[in-house]
Design a protein around this motif. Structure first.
Motif, PDB file in Angstrom:
ATOM      1  N   VAL A 116     -79.221 -48.661 -22.134  1.00  0.00           N
ATOM      2  CA  VAL A 116     -78.333 -47.509 -22.275  1.00  0.00           C
ATOM      3  C   VAL A 116     -77.206 -47.922 -23.207  1.00  0.00           C
ATOM      4  N   GLN A 117     -77.046 -47.211 -24.309  1.00  0.00           N
ATOM      5  CA  GLN A 117     -75.985 -47.517 -25.282  1.00  0.00           C
ATOM      6  C   GLN A 117     -75.127 -46.273 -25.490  1.00  0.00           C
ATOM      7  N   ILE A 118     -73.825 -46.444 -25.329  1.00  0.00           N
ATOM      8  CA  ILE A 118     -72.902 -45.314 -25.389  1.00  0.00           C
ATOM      9  C   ILE A 118     -72.217 -45.203 -26.748  1.00  0.00           C
ATOM     10  N   THR A 119     -71.675 -46.303 -27.255  1.00  0.00           N
ATOM     11  CA  THR A 119     -70.922 -46.234 -28.508  1.00  0.00           C
ATOM     12  C   THR A 119     -71.488 -47.126 -29.606  1.00  0.00           C
ATOM     13  N   HIS A 120     -72.277 -48.154 -29.242  1.00  0.00           N
ATOM     14  CA  HIS A 120     -72.944 -48.991 -30.230  1.00  0.00           C
ATOM     15  C   HIS A 120     -74.445 -48.730 -30.158  1.00  0.00           C
ATOM     16  N   LEU A 121     -75.120 -48.875 -31.261  1.00  0.00           N
ATOM     17  CA  LEU A 121     -76.568 -48.808 -31.241  1.00  0.00           C
ATOM     18  C   LEU A 121     -77.117 -50.151 -30.761  1.00  0.00           C
ATOM     19  N   PRO A 122     -78.294 -50.179 -30.162  1.00  0.00           N
ATOM     20  CA  PRO A 122     -78.810 -51.398 -29.518  1.00  0.00           C
ATOM     21  C   PRO A 122     -78.934 -52.567 -30.489  1.00  0.00           C
ATOM     22  N   GLY A 123     -78.517 -53.750 -30.025  1.00  0.00           N
ATOM     23  CA  GLY A 123     -78.604 -54.943 -30.858  1.00  0.00           C
ATOM     24  C   GLY A 123     -80.017 -55.206 -31.344  1.00  0.00           C
ATOM     25  N   LEU A 124     -81.023 -54.930 -30.503  1.00  0.00           N
ATOM     26  CA  LEU A 124     -82.416 -55.175 -30.874  1.00  0.00           C
ATOM     27  C   LEU A 124     -82.897 -54.261 -31.994  1.00  0.00           C
ATOM     28  N   LEU A 125     -82.164 -53.180 -32.250  1.00  0.00           N
ATOM     29  CA  LEU A 125     -82.582 -52.217 -33.270  1.00  0.00           C
ATOM     30  C   LEU A 125     -81.610 -52.159 -34.452  1.00  0.00           C
ATOM     31  N   GLN A 126     -80.668 -53.073 -34.500  1.00  0.00           N
ATOM     32  CA  GLN A 126     -79.641 -52.971 -35.536  1.00  0.00           C
ATOM     33  C   GLN A 126     -80.115 -53.493 -36.883  1.00  0.00           C
ATOM     34  N   HIS A 127     -79.783 -52.736 -37.919  1.00  0.00           N
ATOM     35  CA  HIS A 127     -79.973 -53.142 -39.309  1.00  0.00           C
ATOM     36  C   HIS A 127     -78.911 -54.190 -39.643  1.00  0.00           C
ATOM     37  N   GLU A 128     -79.200 -55.070 -40.583  1.00  0.00           N
ATOM     38  CA  GLU A 128     -78.270 -56.154 -40.910  1.00  0.00           C
ATOM     39  C   GLU A 128     -76.898 -55.635 -41.318  1.00  0.00           C
ATOM     40  N   ASP A 129     -76.844 -54.617 -42.172  1.00  0.00           N
ATOM     41  CA  ASP A 129     -75.544 -54.117 -42.629  1.00  0.00           C
ATOM     42  C   ASP A 129     -74.733 -53.515 -41.490  1.00  0.00           C
ATOM     43  N   TYR A 130     -75.431 -52.828 -40.576  1.00  0.00           N
ATOM     44  CA  TYR A 130     -74.745 -52.236 -39.418  1.00  0.00           C
ATOM     45  C   TYR A 130     -74.208 -53.330 -38.511  1.00  0.00           C
ATOM     46  N   ALA A 131     -75.025 -54.354 -38.245  1.00  0.00           N
ATOM     47  CA  ALA A 131     -74.573 -55.467 -37.409  1.00  0.00           C
ATOM     48  C   ALA A 131     -73.349 -56.138 -38.015  1.00  0.00           C
ATOM     49  N   ARG A 132     -73.361 -56.309 -39.330  1.00  0.00           N
ATOM     50  CA  ARG A 132     -72.228 -56.940 -39.998  1.00  0.00           C
ATOM     51  C   ARG A 132     -70.963 -56.073 -39.851  1.00  0.00           C
ATOM     52  N   ALA A 133     -71.136 -54.765 -39.920  1.00  0.00           N
ATOM     53  CA  ALA A 133     -69.990 -53.864 -39.761  1.00  0.00           C
ATOM     54  C   ALA A 133     -69.443 -53.917 -38.338  1.00  0.00           C
ATOM     55  N   VAL A 134     -70.337 -53.999 -37.347  1.00  0.00           N
ATOM     56  CA  VAL A 134     -69.908 -54.084 -35.947  1.00  0.00           C
ATOM     57  C   VAL A 134     -69.100 -55.363 -35.720  1.00  0.00           C
ATOM     58  N   PHE A 135     -69.635 -56.497 -36.150  1.00  0.00           N
ATOM     59  CA  PHE A 135     -68.927 -57.764 -35.956  1.00  0.00           C
ATOM     60  C   PHE A 135     -67.688 -57.851 -36.834  1.00  0.00           C
ATOM     61  N   GLY A 136     -67.651 -57.061 -37.895  1.00  0.00           N
ATOM     62  CA  GLY A 136     -66.472 -57.034 -38.752  1.00  0.00           C
ATOM     63  C   GLY A 136     -65.261 -56.432 -38.078  1.00  0.00           C
ATOM     64  N   GLU A 137     -65.464 -55.753 -36.937  1.00  0.00           N
ATOM     65  CA  GLU A 137     -64.357 -55.160 -36.184  1.00  0.00           C
ATOM     66  C   GLU A 137     -63.814 -56.097 -35.116  1.00  0.00           C
ATOM     67  N   ALA A 138     -64.314 -57.324 -35.060  1.00  0.00           N
ATOM     68  CA  ALA A 138     -63.895 -58.258 -34.010  1.00  0.00           C
ATOM     69  C   ALA A 138     -62.405 -58.574 -34.095  1.00  0.00           C
ATOM     70  N   VAL A 139     -61.792 -58.776 -32.946  1.00  0.00           N
ATOM     71  CA  VAL A 139     -60.386 -59.176 -32.855  1.00  0.00           C
ATOM     72  C   VAL A 139     -60.309 -60.424 -31.979  1.00  0.00           C
ATOM     73  N   PRO A 140     -59.754 -61.525 -32.515  1.00  0.00           N
ATOM     74  CA  PRO A 140     -59.275 -61.721 -33.892  1.00  0.00           C
ATOM     75  C   PRO A 140     -60.439 -61.722 -34.870  1.00  0.00           C
ATOM     76  N   PRO A 141     -60.170 -61.476 -36.151  1.00  0.00           N
ATOM     77  CA  PRO A 141     -61.242 -61.393 -37.141  1.00  0.00           C
ATOM     78  C   PRO A 141     -62.050 -62.689 -37.204  1.00  0.00           C
ATOM     79  N   LEU A 142     -63.348 -62.543 -37.418  1.00  0.00           N
ATOM     80  CA  LEU A 142     -64.217 -63.705 -37.569  1.00  0.00           C
ATOM     81  C   LEU A 142     -64.088 -64.285 -38.973  1.00  0.00           C
ATOM     82  N   THR A 143     -64.220 -65.577 -39.070  1.00  0.00           N
ATOM     83  CA  THR A 143     -64.292 -66.190 -40.399  1.00  0.00           C
ATOM     84  C   THR A 143     -65.607 -65.774 -41.044  1.00  0.00           C
ATOM     85  N   PRO A 144     -65.718 -65.858 -42.354  1.00  0.00           N
ATOM     86  CA  PRO A 144     -67.000 -65.516 -43.002  1.00  0.00           C
ATOM     87  C   PRO A 144     -68.173 -66.294 -42.416  1.00  0.00           C
TER      88      PRO A 144
END
Length: 284
Positions: A116-144
């Protein structure tokens, strides 16, 4: 028996099941120790997963506890045979949070997964660019480097769907997850196209819960119900602010099965769900 490294969630589950088996027959540690002909600290350390246990010992203890369920005992013996270091996620043990390793191990051994996913799409189905955008919102920001690691780990999880006999996967996606913009519109378009592609797999069922379906239980958190080789070894995983939590009591399993069943009743069927995703895709 040597003390092991910090146990995984799966190793803790094996110990907990042995404790549950003992307690179901009302046997104390002292009584079990006399029956097994071991020191009671060995039983305590095994049940708490500080010590490992062999498959043969699992079967002997189960017999001493008069456990009648051969399939259940066999599944526990199989768990005892498993050894760390032989799976793809072991290469990440020094770089990823332990709860993420526990999650992929749970996915790996499941015979079925209900998400059941409410606000994120399932990790098992994520496209690379989408996954990168999701992790790009991390706080504190992730290093490259850390961002690349997280994305790589998430994409590795997708190999589960390519196995010769993948687990049956049912994904319930709320409309909010489809419309949440992680990255720009082109990223979301590619992600929705990826959902449509993955929904064509025989092992994957994807259904959408639209806003018009109204409220439903546990609407505030994402959930995964992992079916084990026997029902007693099912596990619920829920997202929490600092990671994930695993639940396996019979009360939790019963309640979450009811939650998922009720949500499925409010979801569109698979065909109409694909049509709905195409509609959202067209609107972007």
């Amino acid at each position: 028996m040597p003390v092991r490294k910090p146990p995984t969630a799966r190793q803790r589950r094996l110990g907990a099941e042995l404790r549950r088996m003992r307690e179901q027959v009302g046997m104390s540690l002292t009584e079990a120790a006399a029956l097994h002909r071991v020191d009671k600290t060995a039983i305590s350390n095994t049940e708490s997963a500080r010590f490992g246990v062999s498959a043969d010992r699992v079967r002997v203890w189960a017999a001493n506890y008069s456990c009648p369920d051969a399939a259940y005992v066999g599944a526990l013996a199989d768990m005892a045979r498993e050894r760390s270091g032989s799976n793809w996620w072991d290469a990440y043990r020094d770089s990823m949070a332990s709860f993420m390793l526990d999650l992929v191990e749970l996915e790996h051994h499941a015979v079925g997964l209900r998400h059941v996913q409410i606000t994120h799409l399932p990790g098992l189905l994520q496209h690379e660019d989408y996954a990168r955008a999701v992790f790009g919102e991390a706080v504190p920001p992730l290093t490259p480097q850390a961002l690349d690691l997280q994305v790589d780990f998430r994409l590795q999880r997708r190999a589960l769907l390519d196995r010769t006999e993948p687990p049956r996967c049912s994904f319930l996606l709320h409309e909010a997850a489809l419309r949440m913009l992680f990255g720009d519109r082109n990223v979301v378009r590619r992600q929705l196209e990826e959902l449509l592609k993955q929904s064509e797999r025989e092992s994957v069922t994807l259904r959408v819960v639209p806003f018009t379906a109204g409220g439903f239980p546990s609407a505030g958190s994402s959930t995964m119900y992992a079916s084990g080789p026997v029902r007693q070894l099912d596990t619920v995983q829920i997202d929490v602010p600092n990671g994930v939590t695993f639940l396996d009591s019979e009360t939790h399993l019963t309640n979450y099965r009811a939650v998922l069943d009720r949500m499925e009743q409010r979801a569109l069927d698979a065909t109409h769900s694909r049509d709905f995703i195409r509609k959202v895709l067209h609107e972007l």
